[in-house]
Motif scaffolding. Structure first.
Motif, mmCIF file in Angstrom:
data_model
loop_
_atom_site.group_PDB
_atom_site.id
_atom_site.type_symbol
_atom_site.label_atom_id
_atom_site.label_comp_id
_atom_site.label_asym_id
_atom_site.label_seq_id
_atom_site.Cartn_x
_atom_site.Cartn_y
_atom_site.Cartn_z
ATOM 1 N N ALA A 179 0.865 -1.175 0.000
ATOM 2 C CA ALA A 179 0.000 0.000 0.000
ATOM 3 C C ALA A 179 0.901 1.224 0.000
ATOM 4 C CB ALA A 179 -0.914 0.011 1.221
ATOM 5 N N VAL A 188 1.090 5.227 1.180
ATOM 6 C CA VAL A 188 0.451 6.089 2.161
ATOM 7 C C VAL A 188 1.070 7.478 2.101
ATOM 8 C CG1 VAL A 188 0.052 6.461 4.635
ATOM 9 C CG2 VAL A 188 -0.078 4.164 3.687
ATOM 10 N N LEU A 246 -4.555 6.503 2.238
ATOM 11 C CA LEU A 246 -4.165 5.370 1.408
ATOM 12 C C LEU A 246 -4.297 5.787 -0.064
ATOM 13 C CD1 LEU A 246 -5.953 2.453 3.278
ATOM 14 C CD2 LEU A 246 -3.510 2.612 2.856
ATOM 15 N N CYS A 270 -3.652 0.510 -2.698
ATOM 16 C CA CYS A 270 -3.753 -0.592 -1.745
ATOM 17 C C CYS A 270 -4.043 -1.882 -2.497
ATOM 18 C CB CYS A 270 -4.865 -0.310 -0.726
ATOM 19 S SG CYS A 270 -4.838 -1.469 0.653
ATOM 20 N N ARG A 311 -5.571 -5.643 1.369
ATOM 21 C CA ARG A 311 -6.916 -5.364 1.874
ATOM 22 C C ARG A 311 -7.538 -6.590 2.525
ATOM 23 N NH1 ARG A 311 -9.482 -0.666 0.413
ATOM 24 N NH2 ARG A 311 -8.417 0.639 -1.140
ATOM 25 N N ARG A 332 -10.285 4.654 2.584
ATOM 26 C CA ARG A 332 -9.174 5.487 2.141
ATOM 27 C C ARG A 332 -8.253 5.909 3.296
ATOM 28 N NH1 ARG A 332 -7.878 5.641 -2.853
ATOM 29 N NH2 ARG A 332 -7.366 7.862 -2.854
ATOM 30 N N SER A 333 -8.633 5.594 4.540
ATOM 31 C CA SER A 333 -7.884 6.090 5.694
ATOM 32 C C SER A 333 -7.372 4.942 6.551
ATOM 33 C CB SER A 333 -8.777 7.003 6.539
ATOM 34 O OG SER A 333 -8.140 7.315 7.761
ATOM 35 N N LEU A 334 -6.168 5.125 7.123
ATOM 36 C CA LEU A 334 -5.633 4.115 8.039
ATOM 37 C C LEU A 334 -6.490 3.994 9.299
ATOM 38 C CD1 LEU A 334 -1.764 4.673 7.980
ATOM 39 C CD2 LEU A 334 -3.107 2.946 6.799
#
Length: 872
Positions: free
Chosen positions: A108, A110, A120, A123, A128, A138-140
């Motif tokens: 991924a 970042v 992200l 990915c 995933r 879309r976010s950690l």
């Protein structure tokens, strides 16, 4: 480049606190920050974190390449290193879009931009799938916590070191526990922000989750397949599966037991036949548990066997009950030979099931006669029977010959033949009760004269004050001091003095009404409570009769004496508004009478006590004060001990008097309580404090003190409800603080009010815990959310072992009851460290901040979140 940014993964500061080895340095910083804000200096001391995280280089300096299990990771590391420029990170395009791309399914990309959450950008599907991330994520911050923490740690360390870093975490993949490697490679990019490539892959070693769970239990588990001997009857079983605990119980191993006959396994441990309960269950009959005992080497094994069946397979559980059996044997020994009388009776019928020799001696029964009777036959109904708590009874029992005993019966539940029974231990307190009755008499009466002592007199004054509040009946206190008593004592001796005091008491009793209370306060000082005074002349006439009658005493023990009396009196509510003031006023009047000619009577006059006059002036100003203009709230921070985090604030009332300036709460709060003004002030405090707290972050709480006056008015629940509704503050954010005096007065009514407040969702704290005499009993009556340790104990916690012992006991009590604890008055770092060592929950005190005005609260909250962000 995508420009939509997801949320950044926020790691809890509490978790970081546990990882941070520099605990004391962080505490000092937080304290300094709060203190600086409270003093409005605007400067905050900040520190950085030096936590280890996960998967860092070990003590031997092991490199990242040596830590990883995969050659692919080593290949990626070499390509990253070869792409590094002179002192610069590899470009984003060369790594993320270059040859590393063949691992795209497991990587991924970042981006982290300032304080915005990491985003992200790309990915892979395998990435995933392992972390359980949705296609749209879309976010950690949307990752499971374990990955959120591990990835966040890898990124932070890679960013700090300027080179790749590896972390690991454990996760369930395809039903097995796997160790996941996570590698973070920092990149450079012409676009703003910090860029990282993340590589993620499970290591080869895995653990079967079901096998791990079954073999980790201490209970034996066996799966048995019935062997049919014809006509649907079971003669034996095949062992289909067995865990390690069951194999150990049978003195063998899993491999040697699986797919063998159960009868063979039992024969090896000396059991010649399969238990009938198993054969019955295998044949479709009744399923029941049973006990199994046998020898295994030098040991004796005792098991509770549980049986269930599903799909024709028996699931058998084996539980070791050797300790239970040993306790039963010990219990029988302690019961039979115990010198304390003990018996066991059925909980439902009261019939006696067992009795020891000590009880037979106490009650005078033979064993057969006692076991033929029941509890109802030895208890005397309606005779001092009362319950102290759930396990202790003070009762009257009858013996075989009809004598009645006062006993304490301690009870606990036990099992007899799988039925609930009650074990009772008896303490004969017949003689003690007689002694207690005498002690109680002495505690309430003067031992020489037999009239009430100071304790009883004070209690009667309180009853009179209640009557005044309810019925408006005035009452007076008359203080009497004997003239020339010292001369009698010195010249004729103490025996003559005692005889004189007895004679004076007899005459006083003759002169007063039945409703009046005569008391000896000490020495030659007597007091009379005159309730329901219609006019002052009634008291004056009584005083003059006393003076005449006591002056008429001419002899004691045959000796000539000259005696008289000086008398002072005060009236409620004319001269004083409360009991303490009443006694002071009467004492001032007596002092003035003794200064005049002996044998005189004086009423209290305002000029006798300038302090009393000043107090009344303050009361008048308090009654006329404009609450919204003259009163304000200050707030003192409450700090979590172990983490240094801000928990909330305690609201404290302040009076800015136009003429006097700032008036101490110690001066005006007692007056407000006694006059009832505090009820209106309390409602204002609730409304204003809740309104202010509603602007704070939702995880902060507001603590508000409530007076006994507000309980007596009866509208406290409504006032709290209005304050919450008017402010929008969540009920769980509000904590009401009460003192033990609330429960001392009309405890049943006030407990009902507390329960109504709890039903609103409001938290309840018991303030100044440990300073009263009944605190422990109140913990049994009401489930408080918090105990506040009084500052008097905290002040001496370092120097005084007794104070430390009390604090430790309160914290331990709170922990065992599930009640939080807060220590007040923390002023030194030594006190902080002592309270942290005892695991006190929260702290207040000048070490962190004094109470501050409303305008400074936002600065403290801001400093807290700024500090928390820096620590993160």
């Amino acid at each position: 480049m995508p420009d939509a940014l997801g949320e950044r993964s926020l790691r809890s500061s509490e978790a970081l606190t546990r990882l941070d080895p520099q605990q004391n340095r962080r505490d000092a910083t937080m304290i300094a920050a709060l203190r600086n804000v409270s003093l409005q200096k605007g400067a905050h001391s900040m520190i950085g974190l030096d936590h280890t995280g996960l998967g860092t280089v070990d003590a031997a300096g092991q490199s990242l390449a040596a830590q990883t299990e995969f050659d692919d990771v080593r290949l990626i590391l070499r390509r990253w290193q070869s792409a590094c420029g002179a002192g610069a990170l590899p470009p984003y395009e060369e790594i993320a879009l270059g040859s590393v791309g063949r691992f795209s399914d497991e990587i991924a990309v970042v981006r982290r931009l300032g304080d915005e959450p990491p985003l992200l950008l790309r990915c892979g599907q395998r990435f995933r799938a392992i972390v359980g991330l949705a296609e749209s994520a879309r976010s950690l911050a949307e990752l499971p916590y374990a990955f959120n923490l591990a990835i966040g740690s890898a990124i932070d360390k890679a960013c700090s070191a300027g080179e790749p870093r590896l972390t690991v975490c454990h996760w369930v993949v395809d039903g097995k526990v796997s160790t996941i490697e996570i590698v973070a490679l920092p990149l450079s990019c012409r676009w703003p922000g910090e860029y990282f490539v993340l590589f993620l892959r499970p290591r080869a070693s895995q653990v079967e989750l079901a096998s791990l769970l079954i073999n980790s239990t201490q209970e034996g588990i066996i799966g048995l397949s019935p062997i049919d001997c014809g006509h649907g009857a079971t003669s034996d079983f095949y062992i289909l599966s067995v865990n390690e605990a069951a194999a150990a119980f049978l003195g063998s191993s899993i491999d040697s037991l699986q797919f063998t006959r159960l009868s063979d396994a039992l024969t090896k441990v000396g059991i010649s036949e399969i238990p009938q309960e198993l054969l019955c269950a295998g044949s479709g009959g009744r399923i029941s548990s049973f006990e199994l005992a046998y020898g295994l080497g030098q040991q004796r094994v005792a098991l509770q066997v549980g049986v269930d069946i599903a799909g024709g397979v028996l699931a058998v559980t084996l539980t070791d009950i050797r300790d239970l059996k040993a306790r039963e044997t010990l219990f029988r020994s302690l019961f039979d030979d115990n010198p304390a009388p003990m018996f066991v009776h059925s909980q439902s019928t009261g019939i006696f099931l067992n009795v020891n020799e000590a009880a037979l001696r106490l009650y005078g029964y033979s064993r057969g006669d006692f076991l033929d009777s029941s509890l109802a036959e030895i208890r005397v109904d309606g005779r001092t029977n009362r319950e102290r708590d759930g396990r202790e009874l003070v009762l009257r029992h009858r013996t075989a010959d009809g004598r009645e005993l006062d006993v304490i019966e301690y009870t606990s539940e036990t099992l007899v033949d799988h039925q609930v029974a009650i074990l009772s231990t008896i303490v004969d307190i017949t003689e003690r009760k007689r002694a207690e009755a005498h002690i109680t008499y002495l505690a309430h009466h003067d031992p020489l004269t037999g009239v009430a002592n100071r304790t009883v007199f004070t209690r009667e004054l309180e009853h009179a004050a209640d009557s005044l509040e309810q019925n408006g009946r005035r009452f007076a206190v008359v203080l009497i001091d004997l003239d020339n008593f010292k001369t009698v004592n010195d010249t004729l001796g103490h025996a003559a003095g005692d005889a004189l005091l007895i004679e004076v008491t007899a005459r006083l009793r003759h002169l007063v009404r039945k409703t009046d209370v005569v008391a000896r306060l000490g020495g030659d000082e007597f007091a009379i409570l005159v309730p329901a005074v219609e006019c002052r002349s009634d008291v004056e006439e009584l005083a003059q009769r006393i003076i005449r009658d006591l002056t008429a005493i001419r002899k004691v023990d045959g000796a000539e004496i000259v005696i008289g009396a000086s008398i002072g009196a005060a009236l409620v509510p004319d001269d004083a508004a409360d009991i303490d003031s009443l006694l002071k006023c009467a004492d001032l009047a007596l002092y003035r009478a003794k200064q005049s000619d002996k044998g005189t009577f004086r009423w209290f006059e305002a000029g006798m006590d300038m302090r009393q006059r000043e107090r009344r002036a303050l009361e008048i100003e308090l009654r006329g004060a404009e609450i919204d203009r003259e009163f304000e709230l200050h707030y003192q921070p409450i700090i979590r001990t172990q983490t240094g985090k801000l928990r909330g604030f305690e609201a404290l009332l302040r009076w800015q008097n136009p003429r006097r300036g700032m008036v101490s709460p110690a001066d005006f709060i007692p007056i407000a309580e006694e006059t009832g003004i505090l009820d209106e002030l309390g409602r204002w405090v609730l409304a204003m404090a809740c309104r202010e707290a509603a602007t704070w972050p939702r995880d902060l709480v507001l603590s508000v003190n409530v007076s006994p006056v507000q309980f007596r008015k009866g509208n406290l629940v409504g006032a709290v409800g209005l304050a919450l509704a008017g402010s929008g503050l969540e009920a769980h954010q509000l904590e009401i603080e009460i003192t033990e005096s609330v429960l001392l007065a009309e405890s049943s009514t006030n407990l009902a009010i507390l329960k109504q407040l709890r039903s609103l969702g409001v938290r309840i704290a018991l303030d100044d815990f440990g300073t009263g005499y009944s605190s422990l009993s109140y913990l049994r009556q009401f489930p408080f959310n918090r105990l506040k340790i009084d500052r008097s104990f905290v002040r001496e916690i370092v120097q005084c072992p007794e104070s430390l012992a009390i604090v430790r006991a309160v914290i331990g009590l709170g922990t065992s009851l599930g009640i939080d604890t807060t220590a007040e008055g923390v002023e030194t770092v030594a006190q902080l460290e002592a309270l942290r060592a005892e695991k006190c929950g929260e702290l207040q005190g000048f070490l962190f901040s004094p109470p501050v005005a409303r305008k400074s609260v936002a600065s403290i909250i801001g400093a807290y979140f700024e500090e928390t962000s820096r620590l993160a």
